[in-house]
Design an enzyme around this catalytic site. Structure first.
Site, PDB file in Angstrom:
ATOM      1  N   PRO A 182      25.000  67.587 -91.525  1.00  0.00           N
ATOM      2  CA  PRO A 182      25.954  66.591 -91.007  1.00  0.00           C
ATOM      3  C   PRO A 182      26.852  66.065 -92.116  1.00  0.00           C
ATOM      4  O   PRO A 182      26.401  65.759 -93.226  1.00  0.00           O
ATOM      5  CB  PRO A 182      25.041  65.490 -90.465  1.00  0.00           C
ATOM      6  CG  PRO A 182      23.799  66.218 -90.066  1.00  0.00           C
ATOM      7  CD  PRO A 182      23.623  67.299 -91.095  1.00  0.00           C
ATOM      8  N   CYS A 183      28.145  65.958 -91.805  1.00  0.00           N
ATOM      9  CA  CYS A 183      29.129  65.660 -92.855  1.00  0.00           C
ATOM     10  C   CYS A 183      29.802  64.311 -92.680  1.00  0.00           C
ATOM     11  O   CYS A 183      30.777  64.028 -93.358  1.00  0.00           O
ATOM     12  CB  CYS A 183      30.192  66.757 -92.894  1.00  0.00           C
ATOM     13  SG  CYS A 183      31.073  66.945 -91.327  1.00  0.00           S
ATOM     14  N   GLN A 184      29.281  63.432 -91.777  1.00  0.00           N
ATOM     15  CA  GLN A 184      29.998  62.182 -91.532  1.00  0.00           C
ATOM     16  C   GLN A 184      30.083  61.311 -92.784  1.00  0.00           C
ATOM     17  O   GLN A 184      30.976  60.498 -92.921  1.00  0.00           O
ATOM     18  CB  GLN A 184      29.361  61.390 -90.381  1.00  0.00           C
ATOM     19  CG  GLN A 184      27.928  60.927 -90.645  1.00  0.00           C
ATOM     20  CD  GLN A 184      26.909  61.896 -90.116  1.00  0.00           C
ATOM     21  OE1 GLN A 184      27.179  63.084 -90.030  1.00  0.00           O
ATOM     22  NE2 GLN A 184      25.734  61.411 -89.765  1.00  0.00           N
ATOM     23  N   PHE A 237      30.792  62.406 -95.743  1.00  0.00           N
ATOM     24  CA  PHE A 237      31.748  62.965 -96.687  1.00  0.00           C
ATOM     25  C   PHE A 237      33.150  63.093 -96.113  1.00  0.00           C
ATOM     26  O   PHE A 237      34.120  63.153 -96.856  1.00  0.00           O
ATOM     27  CB  PHE A 237      31.283  64.360 -97.145  1.00  0.00           C
ATOM     28  CG  PHE A 237      29.882  64.379 -97.676  1.00  0.00           C
ATOM     29  CD1 PHE A 237      29.480  63.490 -98.656  1.00  0.00           C
ATOM     30  CD2 PHE A 237      28.948  65.280 -97.178  1.00  0.00           C
ATOM     31  CE1 PHE A 237      28.194  63.509 -99.152  1.00  0.00           C
ATOM     32  CE2 PHE A 237      27.655  65.313 -97.666  1.00  0.00           C
ATOM     33  CZ  PHE A 237      27.275  64.418 -98.659  1.00  0.00           C
TER      34      PHE A 237
END
Length: 426
Positions: A102-104, A106
């Site tokens: 999950p990239c939320q 960054f």
């Protein structure tokens, strides 16, 4: 199962964009991990006929930490991979392992919703370590880590050094034994996707595979670890034009194709699993229109009539709302589908895009189904890390927006397949 089939294990798989593109390139899913119940259901329902074994708990998990911390579960999975799919992990038989944690924490949007919590405090920002551990155990011939562009410049906290998170990620994967590692920032538009959508792709090729296929590992992208661009993204009117219903209603839906497929790409999206092209009048799913308030409709119409500009009296805090162009200029696609469909206004109608149109932007064919609610908002979508709330709903728009574009995944998969097949021949 045939001996020479290529298999992939997909971690943090979401609704299956990366997997689907890899399947188009010849890979078969061997294992899937995804925390969100709606996203993994989207993944499974689209594969339940061809790959029914994925429903077995030996071939999927929700939390990667279950696999990392439960030695018995991991051992059983390795055993069943061999028994049912003829993948001998201990003999290095797994072809590919991919993952996009999950990239939320960054991404620009994730940063917008971070509630001033340091990135080092977000549990999801450390999942790359779990992925690296799984790679060290399953020892795939190739592994792929993918994430957002923002990861390259992110800091663990305000006093940190720009890019320090990426340095930690890169060193973690480089420290894995027996792998050659390379990476690049790529743009989906360069691989046939009607979006710019920059992504960081890090590739590890096992030493024995690298030596046997080194003659194929040449190119300008990550020194040949990734495929060369194709530069064949299509215009939005070619991609979505057949879905335009001139008689649509605000807040209504269109449940049948009102036009025949007119372009090659439209025919692709309207071709079913069994090769049938869906004609005018065939059932169309996920073409439900948002019910915009009168003032929003007025704003959208004004934008259409004034080259996308928004009148001062109509401006809101929407950070990037604009009218989509029917045709790209010489720079090509400039948009990125996110979890927020209301960032964009349809190129010919005063409305935002439907779930089906959003899915086409990401490369999902029209037969691809999505589980869960259509949309949601606020705390339910973003959580609140300041209060220790890390749970996030993933409605259909968000699942699609989080996915890896299918055509990008397909191009990468075809490149990997050539490398692995070359090594297998040797």
């Amino acid at each position: 199962m045939k001996d020479k089939q290529l298999f992939v294990a997909d971690f943090f798989a979401g609704c299956g964009g990366l997997s689907f593109g890899l399947e188009l390139a010849g890979f078969h899913p061997a294992y899937v991990n995804e925390l969100n119940k709606d996203a993994i259901e989207s993944y499974l329902i689209n594969r339940e006929y061809e790959y029914p074994y994925l429903r077995d708990t030996a071939f999927h998990c929700n939390d990667i930490k279950d696999l990392v911390l439960n030695k018995k579960l991991l051992t059983n999975t390795i055993k069943e991979l061999k028994n049912q799919l003829n993948i001998d992990v201990k003999n290095g038989d797994l072809d590919l392992l991919v993952g996009g944690p999950p990239c939320q924490g960054f991404s620009g949007i994730g940063h917008r919703r971070s509630y001033s919590v340091d990135k080092e405090q977000l549990p999801s920002n450390h999942l790359y370590e779990d992925m690296a551990y799984v790679v060290s155990v399953l020892k795939p011939k190739i592994f792929l880590f993918e994430n957002v562009k923002g990861l390259l410049s992110a800091k663990w906290n305000p006093d940190g050094v720009k890019g320090e998170i990426w340095e930690d990620v890169l060193s973690t994967f480089k420290n894995l034994k027996d792998y050659q590692v390379n990476f690049s920032l790529v743009r989906a538009k360069d691989y046939g996707v009607s979006q710019n959508r920059p992504r960081v792709l890090l590739v590890g090729i096992r030493n024995d595979v690298y030596k046997k296929s080194e003659s194929l590992i040449k190119g300008i992208v990550a020194n040949g670890f990734l495929p060369s661009p194709t530069f064949d993204a299509c215009d939005l009117e070619d991609l979505l034009g057949d879905l335009v219903d001139d008689n649509y209603e605000n807040g209504g839906f269109t449940n049948k194709y009102v036009k025949p497929a007119a372009t090659t790409v439209q025919k692709y999206f309207r071709t079913t699993v069994d090769g049938k092209l869906l004609a005018k009048g065939s059932i169309l799913t996920e073409q439900e229109y948002s019910k915009h308030a009168p003032n929003v409709l007025t704003k959208f119409k004004y934008m259409h009539e004034h080259d996308g500009k928004i009148h001062e009296s109509m401006k809101t805090k929407k950070f990037a709302q604009r009218v989509l162009p029917a045709k790209w200029d010489e720079k090509g696609p400039t948009i990125t589908a996110t979890s927020l469909p209301d960032d964009y206004v349809h190129f010919s109608q005063p409305r935002t895009l439907t779930v089906r149109e959003w899915a086409r932007l990401q490369g999902f064919p029209d037969y691809y189904r999505f589980a869960g609610s259509r949309t949601t908002g606020g705390i339910r979508r973003a959580g609140n890390p300041r209060e220790g709330n890390f749970s996030r709903e993933l409605p259909k728009y968000t699942q699609i927006g989080n996915a890896v574009p299918v055509f990008l995944a397909k191009a990468v998969g075809e490149h990997f397949a050539k490398i692995i097949n070359k090594a297998n021949e040797s």
